[in-house]
Design a protein around this motif. Structure first.
Motif, PDB file in Angstrom:
ATOM      1  N   PHE A 183       0.838  -1.201   0.000  1.00  0.00           N
ATOM      2  CA  PHE A 183       0.000   0.000   0.000  1.00  0.00           C
ATOM      3  C   PHE A 183       0.871   1.249   0.000  1.00  0.00           C
ATOM      4  O   PHE A 183       1.868   1.337   0.720  1.00  0.00           O
ATOM      5  N   ILE A 184       0.480   2.199  -0.815  1.00  0.00           N
ATOM      6  CA  ILE A 184       1.057   3.541  -0.752  1.00  0.00           C
ATOM      7  C   ILE A 184      -0.092   4.443  -0.329  1.00  0.00           C
ATOM      8  O   ILE A 184      -0.973   4.766  -1.127  1.00  0.00           O
ATOM      9  N   GLY A 185      -0.083   4.783   0.948  1.00  0.00           N
ATOM     10  CA  GLY A 185      -1.258   5.439   1.522  1.00  0.00           C
ATOM     11  C   GLY A 185      -2.378   4.420   1.613  1.00  0.00           C
ATOM     12  O   GLY A 185      -2.204   3.332   2.172  1.00  0.00           O
ATOM     13  N   ASP A 186      -3.529   4.763   1.061  1.00  0.00           N
ATOM     14  CA  ASP A 186      -4.656   3.826   1.058  1.00  0.00           C
ATOM     15  C   ASP A 186      -4.784   3.090  -0.267  1.00  0.00           C
ATOM     16  O   ASP A 186      -5.738   2.327  -0.474  1.00  0.00           O
ATOM     17  N   ILE A 187      -3.847   3.321  -1.165  1.00  0.00           N
ATOM     18  CA  ILE A 187      -3.968   2.743  -2.507  1.00  0.00           C
ATOM     19  C   ILE A 187      -3.115   1.479  -2.586  1.00  0.00           C
ATOM     20  O   ILE A 187      -1.904   1.503  -2.320  1.00  0.00           O
ATOM     21  N   PRO A 188      -3.748   0.328  -2.959  1.00  0.00           N
ATOM     22  CA  PRO A 188      -2.990  -0.925  -3.079  1.00  0.00           C
ATOM     23  C   PRO A 188      -2.257  -0.995  -4.417  1.00  0.00           C
ATOM     24  O   PRO A 188      -2.779  -0.578  -5.449  1.00  0.00           O
ATOM     25  N   PHE A 189      -1.050  -1.529  -4.390  1.00  0.00           N
ATOM     26  CA  PHE A 189      -0.305  -1.751  -5.614  1.00  0.00           C
ATOM     27  C   PHE A 189       0.240  -3.176  -5.603  1.00  0.00           C
ATOM     28  O   PHE A 189       0.508  -3.752  -4.540  1.00  0.00           O
ATOM     29  N   ILE A 190       0.369  -3.748  -6.798  1.00  0.00           N
ATOM     30  CA  ILE A 190       0.871  -5.116  -6.932  1.00  0.00           C
ATOM     31  C   ILE A 190       2.291  -5.046  -7.493  1.00  0.00           C
ATOM     32  O   ILE A 190       2.551  -4.346  -8.472  1.00  0.00           O
ATOM     33  N   ARG A 191       3.175  -5.779  -6.862  1.00  0.00           N
ATOM     34  CA  ARG A 191       4.503  -5.901  -7.444  1.00  0.00           C
ATOM     35  C   ARG A 191       4.798  -7.383  -7.651  1.00  0.00           C
ATOM     36  O   ARG A 191       4.291  -8.254  -6.931  1.00  0.00           O
ATOM     37  N   VAL A 192       5.554  -7.670  -8.694  1.00  0.00           N
ATOM     38  CA  VAL A 192       5.895  -9.055  -9.029  1.00  0.00           C
ATOM     39  C   VAL A 192       7.422  -9.156  -9.007  1.00  0.00           C
ATOM     40  O   VAL A 192       8.107  -8.408  -9.714  1.00  0.00           O
TER      41      VAL A 192
END
Length: 520
Positions: free
Chosen positions: A476-485
């Motif tokens: 999460f960056i703040g409240d925003i989810p991000f996907i990393r592979v």
């Protein structure tokens, strides 16, 4: 092979670049970390429609015979833009290249296996019948087109025959007038000329009457005047000279009368009556149809053309025979296709059986049932795949196959058919566990020696079999989810296999090591 996948921006993935190897590539991750987004990103480049945000961009590299082809799609100003080796291209070109090299097998595609149409298409592909089925479809369309024309003919036949009677009456009615448009124009000019001659005749007749023929005419009055002057002869030569001039005038008047009478035009009552009669017939037609004669004449020409062309409607045998011949050509091709499908179905059953044996379904069998059905553009066959997990009591797939069985059957069919160099599988191990999961992993490992495989999975066995492993993680960056592979090193792969086996403990780590050794 698929060499590189660069996801610049796609859904919750940002700036991820994956380098794949030639063998078995495995992508794992916790539930909800977006494992399937990798497949979705490839589908995006292939042209899949969706609500993609501005700036979405994915690029992939296909390597063929040592040469690299770069395909890219991005969303810019709300529109999709496609690129081939850095230059603008079209969706059709990019999609065709990608699908020629990569076969995408998502979870949703398993459901297609339950559809009879999909089953028929699989059999035709296995039998390499695509070209012959295309010919069959053309013959079917030709047959149906002629059939529609014949049915339309039958529907309109009565209407046309009724029109023929009415139109024939119109032609007879027109021909009774006996005039062409050119004749009619000439007749009108003659009518005007006659009317002018009648005026001239009337004027001359009136002049003749006043000059000579009428009571009290000029000639008569001159005679009376001369008689009166005759009584004045004794009065002298002056009056005698006047009398001579009057006598000369009387003669001139008579000569003028004769000349004028000879100029009187001759008019044929018969011609006048004939002209009036024909013009009256034209007038009746114009009043009846409320159109000028010239327009009526044009309609008659069109009617004559219709009557000429409609002669075919009196002979329906020609059209009927055309339908029969088209139908015969279709059925001849359909029977050839049916025979080849029957022959290929036996080979397909044997090949599927061999694959199912390797996938821990030793007793399972596929049976291809071909029955004659209603003719379609695909032929006269109804193709159905029947399945039995123990070799008896075959039933439709949706009635007997479990999720795991269906996944393995779909995998077997996908790989039996002419393959692309790269296969991408999403959750191919759905419904599979234990020994079956291990055998599936061995099967895919074996196949990856012949083709590149990218498998998105939650199976520990498949993870252990991977030549190269990747893991998806959510942050999460703040409240925003991000996907990393990220690509896993050997230790990270060991820990991931252990996680998929259960809780990560010393025991599961030891089990993971043993599992990985099975594939090395």
């Amino acid at each position: 092979m698929l060499g590189r996948l660069y996801i610049e921006k796609f859904l919750f993935i940002r700036g991820v670049e994956l380098e794949f190897c030639e063998g078995l590539n495995v992508i794992t991750g916790e539930t909800g970390t977006g494992k399937s987004m990798t497949l979705s990103a490839i589908e995006f480049v292939a042209g899949k429609q969706g609500d993609y945000e501005e700036g979405t961009a994915v690029e992939l590299e296909i390597i063929k015979e040592g040469e690299s082809v770069i395909l890219r799609r991005e969303i810019k100003n709300g529109r999709s833009r496609y690129y081939l080796n850095g230059r603008g291209s079209s969706k059709e070109v990019v999609s065709a290249i990608l699908r020629e090299h990569i076969s995408l097998q998502g979870q949703n595609e398993f459901i297609n296996l339950l559809k009879e149409e999909f089953q028929r298409a699989l059999l035709d592909k296995f039998a390499q019948l695509e070209g012959e089925v295309e010919t069959l479809a053309s013959l079917y369309e030709e047959w149906k087109e002629k059939e529609r024309a014949y049915e339309e003919f039958l529907k309109k036949k009565e209407e046309i025959l009724h029109k023929r009677d009415y139109y024939a009456f119109r032609v007879r009615e027109f021909e009774e007038v006996g005039l062409t448009p050119q004749d009619y124009e000439e007749l009108k000019r003659r009518e005007v000329a006659i009317k002018n001659l009648e005026k001239i005749k009337k004027a001359i007749s009136e002049a003749l009457f006043n000059l000579y023929e009428g009571e009290g005419s000029a000639y008569e009055r001159l005679g009376t005047a001369l008689k009166a002057l005759a009584k004045t002869e004794s009065l002298g030569k002056e009056f005698e000279e006047i009398s001579k001039r009057l006598e000369s005038l009387k003669e001139q008047l008579y000569e003028t009368y004769i000349s004028l009478k000879e100029a009187l035009p001759e008019l044929s009552e018969e011609e006048i009556n004939e002209i009036n009669e024909k013009l009256y017939k034209v007038q009746r037609l114009e009043e009846k149809y409320r159109k000028p004669f010239q327009e009526i004449a044009k309609e008659i020409e069109q009617i004559k053309e219709f009557l000429k062309n409609s002669e075919a409607f009196t002979d329906e045998e020609f059209l009927k025979r055309e339908v029969e011949l088209a139908k015969e050509r279709y059925y001849e091709q359909a029977r050839k296709v049916s025979q080849k499908r029957l022959e290929a179905s036996k080979s397909l059953e044997i090949r599927v059986k061999e694959f199912l044996n390797e996938l821990n379904l030793e007793r399972a069998q596929l049976k291809v049932e071909i029955e004659e059905g209603e003719p379609t553009k695909f032929g006269i066959d109804r193709v159905r795949f029947l399945f039995s997990s123990y070799g008896k009591d075959f039933k439709e797939l949706e009635r007997v196959a479990s999720g795991g069985e269906l996944s393995r059957l779909f995998l077997a069919l996908s790989l039996i058919l002419p393959a692309t160099p790269v296969y991408v599988f999403d959750e191919v191990d759905t419904g599979i566990s234990g020994e079956s999961s291990l055998r599936l992993a061995r099967f895919l490992k074996k196949l990856s020696k012949k083709m590149q495989i990218i498998a998105i999975t939650h199976s520990a066995s498949l993870c252990a079999a991977g030549d190269k492993n990747f893991k998806t993680e959510k942050e999460f960056i703040g409240d925003i989810p991000f996907i990393r592979v990220k690509e896993l090193n050997p230790q990270e792969k060991l820990e991931e296999v252990a996680r998929l086996m259960g809780l990560k403990t010393e025991k599961t780590l030891e089990g993971a090591k043993e599992l990985i050794k099975l594939f090395t």
